[in-house]
Write an enzyme that holds these catalytic residues in place. Structure first.
Site, short mmCIF file in Angstrom:
data_model
loop_
_atom_site.label_atom_id
_atom_site.label_comp_id
_atom_site.label_asym_id
_atom_site.label_seq_id
_atom_site.Cartn_x
_atom_site.Cartn_y
_atom_site.Cartn_z
N HIS A 189 0.80 -1.23 0.00
CA HIS A 189 0.00 0.00 0.00
C HIS A 189 0.83 1.28 0.00
O HIS A 189 0.37 2.32 -0.45
CB HIS A 189 -1.04 -0.04 1.11
CG HIS A 189 -2.18 -0.93 0.73
ND1 HIS A 189 -2.23 -2.24 1.10
CD2 HIS A 189 -3.25 -0.71 -0.08
CE1 HIS A 189 -3.30 -2.80 0.55
NE2 HIS A 189 -3.94 -1.90 -0.16
N GLU A 431 -11.30 -10.99 -5.05
CA GLU A 431 -9.87 -11.05 -4.76
C GLU A 431 -9.49 -12.36 -4.08
O GLU A 431 -8.36 -12.57 -3.72
CB GLU A 431 -9.41 -9.82 -3.95
CG GLU A 431 -10.36 -9.38 -2.88
CD GLU A 431 -10.06 -7.99 -2.31
OE1 GLU A 431 -9.00 -7.42 -2.57
OE2 GLU A 431 -10.94 -7.50 -1.57
N ASP A 455 -4.66 -8.76 -4.48
CA ASP A 455 -4.87 -9.89 -3.57
C ASP A 455 -5.14 -11.18 -4.34
O ASP A 455 -4.66 -12.24 -3.96
CB ASP A 455 -6.03 -9.58 -2.61
CG ASP A 455 -5.56 -8.69 -1.47
OD1 ASP A 455 -4.46 -8.94 -0.94
OD2 ASP A 455 -6.28 -7.74 -1.10
N CYS A 502 -9.83 -3.37 -10.25
CA CYS A 502 -9.22 -2.24 -9.56
C CYS A 502 -7.86 -2.60 -8.97
O CYS A 502 -7.25 -1.82 -8.27
CB CYS A 502 -10.15 -1.71 -8.48
SG CYS A 502 -10.59 -2.94 -7.25
#
Ligand code: PEP
Ligand code: MG
Length: 571
Positions: A189, A431, A455, A502
């Site tokens: 992240h 995911e 993920d 995404c």
């Protein structure tokens, strides 16, 4: 001059001095002291410097990140000014004749343990504040520097073992020209946030904090993933040229800012962006995005000392919806866990945090937290084109339960006379492989899918996305991934629903032609990837790419897929 290869995490080139953001060594010896007054003065001096520092940090955070993020520092200042905590430290020095370090550590630990044991969320949050503040005061007592991203006030490249997402959120773009870390991958992240801040970054260098010293000249090449320490003048010139070329390239991409995204055979796809804060919307607008494909709401919960209130959340969601007008805004409900921690929830440490109690799993158990978010979202729904999606859905029951809570809160609000939109699409992130495999069953109940490949790839390949040693297994073009993605798109279309993506794969120049051919409807990416993607799609024929589908899905390796696409699309 040393050239280190890492993982290119955020585009661009930056050249500046090294600033090491390392956790200081706060070990100390317990000592018996004679001069009690001198020790109390040392303590007070350390408290005073810490207070001044926190005031500055708070002010910087307020200016760059807004009042909300500055709040955590107000909480820290409160701790420093609280006589109920500070007096016992002084008393400890006086009665036991121990040095200030030991008195501080003992007293703070006692309070932290006491607060943590309480059955009261507010007090547990205070424990986290005390821990943070104690570290700062201890560093001053020991005279070791306590680096803090919010205190940087000259142009630097930040070097760190790792950056937490909240460290990254505190980086001030005016001074932090780039960053590089030892660990992390393209989808950690901090890397994702670097892209939305448009700060060049290279992660996963393994050794940069050992290889470079504070003040060394550093080049971060976020385009090709190199970090150069103390470059020669010639190399600096070469990279200044690369920087200028990149700026020129950006001008060319910018020509398509206000154009729709249409393939060479006239097929439209939606190019939208991933955001973490309402401030990121500016990046979407500047980069010609057609909406928000993923609003990672967990950043509203991070860098704070307590949960955001319903009103705070409502304001944030409303702001994004209003800024986007009638364009779609897909808001993902709280996805905490993995590399995104909330210290104030004081959750037990887990062996496998990415496989643990996170995201929807936590929200369904802590529905007190979840309902607040759902209410805030529903209240904001009349301000724009809101779509809600749930993260980490592994079973249909999880989706049904989450949707039920949403319906209950909708009814509650309506009973209270609050207006709520009737056109909110409710979807899920795909995911987890189990969900991708039975996408057919899900497609009957959800309004849309958004494939979270960051993920999905880590779970399919069993490779931790944070671990640079296994980063070679982050293989978006692996046929297993392509088959799962295809399964999701086909399932959505069979039920007349739409499928987006995404994860970072959606903005990857090799993946884009594949996804276009598989029929993906919406591509959500870092705002800075939108214009390069639109430029690329303009020259791609969707029909031609669709004709390669069966061939691609039956290939054996990611390399084979990549070579095929490179050849067909001249890359
Ligand atoms: C993903 O997993 O692909 C995703 C978009 O969510 P995050 O990166 O926040 O886990
Ligand atoms: Mg995810």
């Amino acid at each position: 001059m040393t050239n280190i290869k890492g993982i290119a995490a955020s585009n661009g080139v930056a050249i500046a001095k090294a600033y090491k953001l390392e956790a200081p060594d706060l070990s100390f010896d317990k000592k018996v002291i004679d001069d009690v007054e001198a020790e109390v003065t040392r303590l007070n001096d350390a408290l005073d410097i810490s207070k001044k520092e926190l005031e500055t940090i708070k002010e910087n955070a307020r200016k760059t990140l807004g009042d909300e993020h500055a709040e955590i520092f107000s909480a820290h200042l409160l701790v420093l000014g609280d006589p109920e905590l500070i007096n016992p430290i002084e008393d400890n020095i006086k009665t036991n004749k121990v040095n200030a370090e030991s008195a501080l550590d003992e007293t703070a630990t006692m309070f932290v343990n006491m607060f943590k044991a309480m059955d009261n969320e507010y007090m547990r949050e205070r424990a986290a504040d005390i821990q943070d503040v104690t570290k700062r005061v201890m560093a001053h007592l020991l005279n070791v520097s306590f680096p803090d991203p919010a205190l940087i006030d000259e142009e630097v490249i930040v070097l760190a073992e790792d950056l937490t997402p909240s460290d990254t959120a505190q980086l001030n773009k005016q001074f932090v020209k780039g960053f590089t870390t030892n660990i992390g991958g393209r989808t950690s992240h901090s890397a994702i946030m670097a892209r939305s801040l448009e700060i060049p970054a290279v992660v996963g260098t393994k050794t940069i904090t050992n290889d470079a010293k504070e003040g060394d000249t550093i080049i971060v090449d976020g385009i090709d993933g190199h970090v150069i320490i103390n470059p020669s003048d010639d190399v600096i010139k070469q990279y200044e040229q690369k920087q200028a070329d990149f700026e020129k390239q950006k001008e060319i991409w910018a020509k398509l800012k206000d154009e729709p995204t249409v393939s060479s055979d006239g097929k439209h796809v939606e190019l939208v962006a991933n955001i973490g804060t309402p401030e990121d919307v500016t990046g979407i607008i500047n980069n010609g995005g057609e909406g928000v494909g993923l609003y990672r709401t967990e950043f509203l919960y991070m860098g704070k000392s307590e949960l955001p209130t319903e009103d705070e959340q409502f304001e944030a969601y409303k702001s994004v919806l209003e800024q986007m007008g009638d364009k779609p805004v897909v808001v993902r409900t709280l996805d905490i866990g993995g590399d995104k921690e909330l210290s104030y929830l004081d959750l037990p440490k887990e062996m496998n945090p990415f496989l643990g109690f996170r995201a929807i799993r936590l929200c369904l158990e802590r529905d007190d937290i979840f309902r607040v978010q759902l209410r805030a979202l529903l209240r904001a729904s009349t301000y724009g084109n809101l779509k809600i999606m749930f993260p980490m859905i592994a079973t249909l029951n999880e989706f049904r339960e989450a949707k039920q809570l949403l319906l209950e809160e909708k009814q509650n609000l309506q009973k209270e006379g609050v207006e709520v939109s009737d056109n909110i699409e409710v979807g899920i992130m795909v995911e987890i492989p189990s969900t991708a495999v039975i996408a057919r069953q899900f497609a009957k109940e959800v309004d849309f899918f958004s494939i979270g490949t960051n993920d999905l790839i880590q779970y399919t390949m069993a490779a931790d996305r944070m671990n640079e040693r296994v980063s070679y297994l982050y293989q978006p073009y692996h046929p297993a991934i392509l088959n799962l993605v295809n399964n999701v798109i086909e399932a959505a279309h069979a039920e007349g629903k739409w499928a987006g993506m995404c994860g970072e794969m959606a903005g990857d120049s090799i993946a884009i032609p594949i996804l276009l051919g598989l029929g993906l409807d919406e591509f959500s990416m870092s705002a800075t990837s939108i214009l390069p993607a639109r430029t690329q799609i303009k020259d791609l024929s969707k029909e031609e790419l669709a004709s390669y589908k069966d061939q691609l899905l039956s290939m054996s390796t990611a390399d084979e897929v990549e070579a095929f696409i490179r050849e067909k699309t001249n890359q």
